[in-house]
Design an enzyme around this catalytic site. Structure first.
Site: not given
Ligand code: HEC
Length: 470
Positions: A183, A250, A342, A352, A363
């Protein structure tokens, strides 16, 4: 009642015999719920679980309770003690996914196209396609004062769009070496707020080594562009070599500038618990001076164990970050696992919660943690299940869409949508999907011209929304 009791016992017996812990939530549903609630959740002996009607309460906690406690009088097996709390929590997420999917299937989404006007609650718009086919994985767009735009392409190219939105075929040369990995790649771009005076452009990208194997992490630089050349490069944040990893997931990024500071994100890079570790950059939002120095009043500067640039922690992979112009509140959208994306209000020093609390599950449908709240951990303003795969976030400014002024616009990759979110007094009071199903939304940004720019992947394109009639 006479019928139900033995049935319940036999179900519980079956469950004990066959290691229920290993089952995925779909399998649990198929084996132990479908017989009464229907293979398609449509209901049978038990009610429909996807019609939005919850006899015993519609909140997550109430649905968990319905499953745990059951209702033997009415023929609903209590699952407490047979399923773990985590599995019951996963079941709630799973039922939420199915409920939403069923709703969306029954709903007509206008497929926006260039020649048609799309009607939404408050504004009607048209879509103009600026760039098609000649661009690869567009990731972020930034606006320069002269009307030009800069766009990143994930493989590593930084390119201009001219005033009319035409793509310059020649990329900027000499930009930092980017490692496109999973990613990650070249991601964020933004000019300094005083760009006209200082010429600084900031880039966020996957940086690291290729040999002997790829190890990368998110880093931030700034530099200037002369013609098509990147010059004067300075590091703003370059994590220590030991934080690089081979994970392809990520990376976070996204920048906000305010009062001489830069805020940016590094995702947890797949190292879930590292989001809770203040000695690591993973899963953190940072605040630095815009030249990379650490502000003296950052929340963890006096903690010798912590990285001093950290502003907030316990994040999974935030890929939307904006500051509200009216009150300076910092908002972030964050990818959850399966379910549990979120929207958060980011406050200094706060935790958080990832991965200790989450509204999502793994998943593969196995449970993750089973709890959604914990003392000392923040609750999201809203969470989305199924995941929208939140990416890109901006605020409507300018006067082209006046009834949307100051609403947040959040992109979603998986749900292929742009969602308009109205916040009043720090609370989300309304959400509306204003664009759907024309590609995975990677970035959404409101230009100084007041138009809404959307970067799409699969197919890779840049479009903008114009008020209908223009
Ligand atoms: C033997 C049949 C039966 C099985 C098996 C069963 N249910 Fe039920 N379920 C019912 C009935 C009947 C009701 C309605 C109870 C009532 O009216 O109070 C119900 C109610 C519920 C409710 C509350 C719905 C509402 O409107 O508030 C939930 C949630 C639920 N079931 C989930 C499940 C799940 C999850 C499973 C599998 C783990 C399951 N059920 C297995 C019969 C069953």
């Amino acid at each position: 009642m006479r019928l139900v009791f033995p049935l319940m016992l036999c179900l519980a017996g079956a469950a004990v015999g066959e290691d229920l812990q290993k089952l995925k939530v779909e399998e649990i549903y198929g084996k132990y719920c479908a017989s009464c609630h229907g293979a398609k959740f449509e209901g049978g002996q038990g009610g429909s679980l996807v019609d939005g009607v919850w006899k015993h309460g519609a909140s997550d906690a109430e649905i968990s309770r319905s499953i745990a406690k059951g209702n033997l009088q009415m023929g609903m097996t209590p699952w407490e003690g047979v399923l773990t709390d985590k599995q019951i929590r996963s079941m709630v997420i799973f039922l939420r996914e199915k409920e939403k999917q069923t709703m969306v299937e029954g709903m007509e989404f206008p497929v926006p196209s260039p020649d048609t006007v799309t009607n939404t609650e408050l504004h009607d718009y048209r879509i103009e396609t600026l760039v098609e086919s000649s661009i690869e994985r567009p990731w972020a767009i930034a606006f320069l004062p002269d009307g030009r735009k800069l766009v990143t392409e994930r493989p590593g190219r930084l390119r201009f769009l001219d005033k009319d939105g035409k793509l310059d075929p020649q990329p900027v040369e000499g930009t930092p070496e980017v490692i496109e990995h999973g990613q990650g790649g070249l991601m964020e771009v933004a000019p300094h707020p005083d760009y006209e005076k200082n010429g600084w452009i900031y880039l966020g990208f996957a940086e690291g080594v290729r040999e002997p194997e790829i190890r990368v992490i998110t880093a931030v630089v700034r530099g200037r562009i002369e013609g098509h050349r990147w010059t004067d490069q300075e590091w703003i944040y370059r994590p220590d070599d030991k934080f690089r990893s081979g994970a392809g997931v990520h990376f976070g990024t996204r920048f906000v500038f305010d009062k001489g500071y830069i805020y940016f994100v590094i995702g947890e890079r797949g190292g879930m618990m590292e989001a809770q570790d203040l000695a690591r950059p993973n899963g953190k939002i940072f605040r630095l001076h815009d030249d990379g120095r650490v502000p003296k009043d950052n929340p963890f500067v006096s903690n010798p164990e912590a990285l001093p640039g950290i502003w907030s922690h316990g994040h999974r992979n935030p890929q939307g970050l904006v500051m509200y112009p009216r009150d300076g509140a910092l908002y972030s959208t964050e990818h959850g696992p399966r379910g549990g994306d979120e929207l958060n209000l980011i406050l200094p020093g706060r935790n958080y919660g990832w991965p200790v609390i989450t509204y999502g599950m793994n998943y593969d449908g196995t449970p993750m943690v089973g709890i959604t709240e914990k003392e000392g951990m923040e609750q999201p303003l809203v969470h989305w299940t199924p995941s929208i795969a939140a990416c890109g976030l901006d605020i409507v400014t300018g006067d082209r869409f006046p009834k949307w002024k100051y609403d947040l616009l959040a992109g979603g990759l998986a749900q292929q949508e742009v969602r308009r979110i109205r916040i009043v007094d720090g609370k989300v009071v309304h959400q509306e999907i204003i664009l759907k199903n024309i590609g995975r939304v990677r970035d959404v940004a409101v230009g100084p011209d007041g138009l809404i720019y959307v970067l799409l992947n699969d197919p890779d394109r840049i479009v903008r929304l114009l008020p209908a009639g223009e």
